[in-house]
Design a protein around this motif. Structure first.
Motif, PDB file in Angstrom:
ATOM      1  N   GLY B  38       0.808  -1.208   0.000  1.00  0.00           N
ATOM      2  CA  GLY B  38       0.000   0.000   0.000  1.00  0.00           C
ATOM      3  C   GLY B  38       0.839   1.254   0.000  1.00  0.00           C
ATOM      4  O   GLY B  38       2.000   1.246  -0.423  1.00  0.00           O
ATOM      5  N   SER B  39       0.263   2.334   0.492  1.00  0.00           N
ATOM      6  CA  SER B  39       0.871   3.656   0.374  1.00  0.00           C
ATOM      7  C   SER B  39       1.713   4.061   1.572  1.00  0.00           C
ATOM      8  O   SER B  39       2.022   5.251   1.746  1.00  0.00           O
ATOM      9  N   VAL B  40       2.060   3.084   2.417  1.00  0.00           N
ATOM     10  CA  VAL B  40       2.976   3.359   3.520  1.00  0.00           C
ATOM     11  C   VAL B  40       4.059   2.285   3.555  1.00  0.00           C
ATOM     12  O   VAL B  40       3.843   1.171   3.072  1.00  0.00           O
ATOM     13  N   LEU B  45       0.686  -4.195   6.687  1.00  0.00           N
ATOM     14  CA  LEU B  45      -0.131  -2.971   6.612  1.00  0.00           C
ATOM     15  C   LEU B  45      -1.591  -3.279   6.284  1.00  0.00           C
ATOM     16  O   LEU B  45      -1.931  -4.338   5.750  1.00  0.00           O
ATOM     17  N   ASN B  50      -4.582   2.280   3.792  1.00  0.00           N
ATOM     18  CA  ASN B  50      -3.429   2.834   3.077  1.00  0.00           C
ATOM     19  C   ASN B  50      -3.507   2.520   1.592  1.00  0.00           C
ATOM     20  O   ASN B  50      -2.633   1.840   1.044  1.00  0.00           O
ATOM     21  N   THR B  58       2.870   1.212  -5.016  1.00  0.00           N
ATOM     22  CA  THR B  58       2.971   0.872  -3.604  1.00  0.00           C
ATOM     23  C   THR B  58       4.415   1.111  -3.163  1.00  0.00           C
ATOM     24  O   THR B  58       5.323   1.245  -3.995  1.00  0.00           O
TER      25      THR B  58
END
Lengths: 81, 178
Positions: B38-40, B45, B50, B58
């Motif tokens: 994802g975006s973290v 996660l 996210n 990603t």
């Protein structure tokens, strides 16, 4: 110094050695014990040994025992003529 | 009579976990429970919390196959990684894993969400015929004691037209010799 985190609990350890030495409150085993990986881990180990052709009777019996201890069903015994 | 059960630490088989390294500090999360992307830059996660904006990537995943105990076995080798299941839309899944012209062991770098310069191969979607992740910098590498594989680096690069994510399975396979 890099931190080491237990993926099951989020607990932070100062070293890998500390992580490997702890008894997991989730599984009841240390990360160095295959039973820490649960029934799936035992099956993964059996298949890994099978692929190299080295799943001998003792190893299979030990892993089947671990599987049953973890709540799995005992493997069916092969019928012999 | 008192019965005492004795469990041997070495006596079953090798114990193997998947670890992930995150942040500039190379924080290691041992025995990850998923490889959600994802975006973290986080292990395990929550992909819903996210999400990735269509057209963006990603964060890279930097992961290792980690043998924590040999359990009486003599060898771990022939590491293979692949994904089963489709990605959403036109997204692509890239990796450093490869069966030929292996680039050697990657040195950890802070995971990024820009186009990965390390993961420049396409993640296989079926079991590779031969090892595609190295040990000690070589596909023919082996572990005869506790230790880890080379870093597996992978990333999903989404397309601007993608409208939904997906669920698929990452496979991490090894051979073990008693």
């Amino acid at each position: 110094m890099a931190k080491h985190i237990d993926g099951l609990t989020g607990k932070v350890f100062n070293s890998e050695a500390e992580y490997l030495a702890h008894v997991s409150p989730v599984t009841g085993f240390k990360p160095t014990d295959i039973r820490h990986q649960g029934k799936r881990g035992v099956l993964i180990a059996k298949n890994a040994l099978k692929r190299s052709g080295s799943l001998n009777k003792k190893a299979e019996a030990d892993l089947d025992k671990a599987y049953v201890e973890l709540g799995g069903k005992a493997p069916k015994k092969r019928k012999t003529k | 009579m008192v019965k005492i059960k004795k469990y041997l630490v070495d006596g079953f088989a090798a114990t193997v976990e998947i670890d992930e390294a995150n942040t500039v500090s190379e924080t290691i999360t041992h025995n990850i429970t998923n490889s959600n992307m994802g975006s973290v830059d986080e292990a395990n996660l929550d992909p819903v919390a996210n999400p990735v904006i269509p057209g963006e990537n990603t964060f890279e995943k930097w992961q290792k196959i980690h043998v924590t105990a040999m359990g009486g076995s003599s060898l771990i080798n022939n590491l293979k990684v692949w994904r089963t299941g489709a990605l959403g839309g036109s997204a692509v899944h890239v990796t450093n894993a490869r069966t030929a012209s292996y680039g050697g062991a990657e040195t950890f770098a802070t995971p990024v969400d820009t186009d990965s310069t390390v993961a420049d191969q396409t993640m296989p979607t079926s079991e590779p015929a031969t090892a595609n992740l190295g040990i000690g910098g070589a596909l023919a590498g082996e572990l005869d004691d506790v230790g880890s594989s080379d870093y597996l680096v992978h990333q999903i690069q989404s397309d601007a037209g993608d409208v939904a994510g997906s669920t698929s399975t990452m496979n991490y396979q090894y051979d073990e010799t008693a």
